[in-house]
Enzyme design. Structure first.
Site, PDB file in Angstrom:
ATOM      1  N   HIS A   1       0.837  -1.205   0.000  1.00 47.68           N
ATOM      2  CA  HIS A   1       0.000   0.000   0.000  1.00 47.68           C
ATOM      3  C   HIS A   1       0.877   1.262   0.000  1.00 47.68           C
ATOM      4  CE1 HIS A   1      -2.833  -2.877   2.194  1.00 47.68           C
ATOM      5  NE2 HIS A   1      -3.549  -2.504   1.159  1.00 47.68           N
TER       6      HIS A   1
ATOM      7  N   ASP B   1      -3.675  -7.165  -7.672  1.00 48.83           N
ATOM      8  CA  ASP B   1      -5.064  -7.486  -8.020  1.00 48.83           C
ATOM      9  C   ASP B   1      -5.236  -7.145  -9.500  1.00 48.83           C
ATOM     10  OD1 ASP B   1      -6.433  -7.861  -5.157  1.00 48.83           O
ATOM     11  OD2 ASP B   1      -4.968  -6.253  -5.052  1.00 48.83           O
TER      12      ASP B   1
END
Ligand code: AMP
Length: 279
Positions: A37, A150
């Site tokens: 992140h 993802d």
């Protein structure tokens, strides 16, 4: 770092930033942050002068209620981490701010959202596209950064942003791994030491396939077999899918070429993990 909980307040704050000539990047997350992140925030800083992160565990994208319930959360730790990498603002709305009573609008993306994750997690991408539409409208960023971890999600987002003319530039961020290869994921904290060891077979099997491609193998069936064989050595790993697919539409390819990628989804114990690698 400014912290906002009300949509109207962050919308107004972004408007003042924009009036001062700032450009806005958005980094969407579900929290329990890790280096993956934070690498998105670092990349966002290179593309805009103001970086906004949001933390929202979106019920609409969880097809498994137990997964939602068990999803790890730690807002205090997340806030410290975001501050340490120079995030301008954090938006942590309560559920009722995003889905007020009477909410009934959803965004359905066809095509690229249908195979793989779409087939195994019914409604997942509908939830993702819906919540991102809401956050894009609340924040109206110039750019938004998403991880290649993802990968299918990234393609779904690129698709609906284009189809619906959101006018947000989507930036792809490379997948970040632990030193031993494990793809960073908020869900990794749920793994026992034994499960964590077994989970390494995901990245190991992808590395084996990538090396085979580099050595000249082009048949997807052979590459898939290599990956499945490596995963099958681990009794704790239950494979959901192994795919060799096109990055464009996520549909299976027979022969690997530029823009082909391997994707895995597997349960390790009770934790569902995904991993992917360009071939
Ligand atoms: P999540 O909090 O899992 O919804 O992820 C938020 C964003 O971080 C998504 O764009 C993910 O693709 C990205 N992300 C999660 N894990 C990684 C990773 N290991 N490397 C790069 N990006 C990641």
């Amino acid at each position: 770092m400014r912290v906002f909980r009300a949509a109207a307040e962050i919308t107004a704050w972004v408007a003042t930033q924009r009036a001062q000539g700032e450009t806005i990047a958005l980094v969407p997350t579900m929290g329990f942050l890790h280096q993956g992140h934070l690498s998105l925030v670092e990349l966002a800083k290179r593309h805009a002068s103001v970086v906004i992160t949001y933390i929202f565990v979106n019920p609409a994208q969880f097809n498994d209620p137990k997964d939602l319930e068990k999803y790890p959360r730690d807002e205090v730790r997340d806030t410290t981490l975001l501050e340490s990498v120079g995030t301008s603002a954090l938006f942590v709305p309560p559920l009722s701010e995003i889905y007020p009573p009477g909410y009934t609008t959803f965004v359905d993306v066809g095509g690229v959202s249908e195979p793989l994750e779409g087939a195994h997690r019914p409604g997942h991408f509908r939830g993702v596209a819906t919540v991102l539409s809401l956050f894009f409208n609340i924040i109206r960023p110039d750019v938004a950064v998403f991880g290649e971890k993802d990968f299918q999600q990234l393609r779904v987002i690129e698709r609906f942003v284009k189809d619906l003319h959101f006018g947000v530039r989507i930036i792809r961020a490379p997948l970040v791994r632990e030193a031993d290869g494990l793809a960073l994921s908020s869900r990794n904290v749920r793994l026992s030491p034994e499960e964590r060891g077994a989970a390494l077979s995901l990245s190991r099997s992808l590395t084996i396939a990538k090396a085979a491609v580099a050595a000249g193998e082009r048949h997807a069936s052979a590459l898939r077999a290599m990956i499945e064989q490596e995963l099958a050595k681990q009794p704790l790993v239950q494979v959901e899918y192994v795919a060799i697919a096109s990055e464009e539409d996520l549909l299976p390819v027979d022969i690997v070429s530029e823009g082909s990628r391997a994707l895995i989804a597997a349960f390790v114990g009770n934790t569902r993990l995904i991993d992917t690698m360009a071939l």
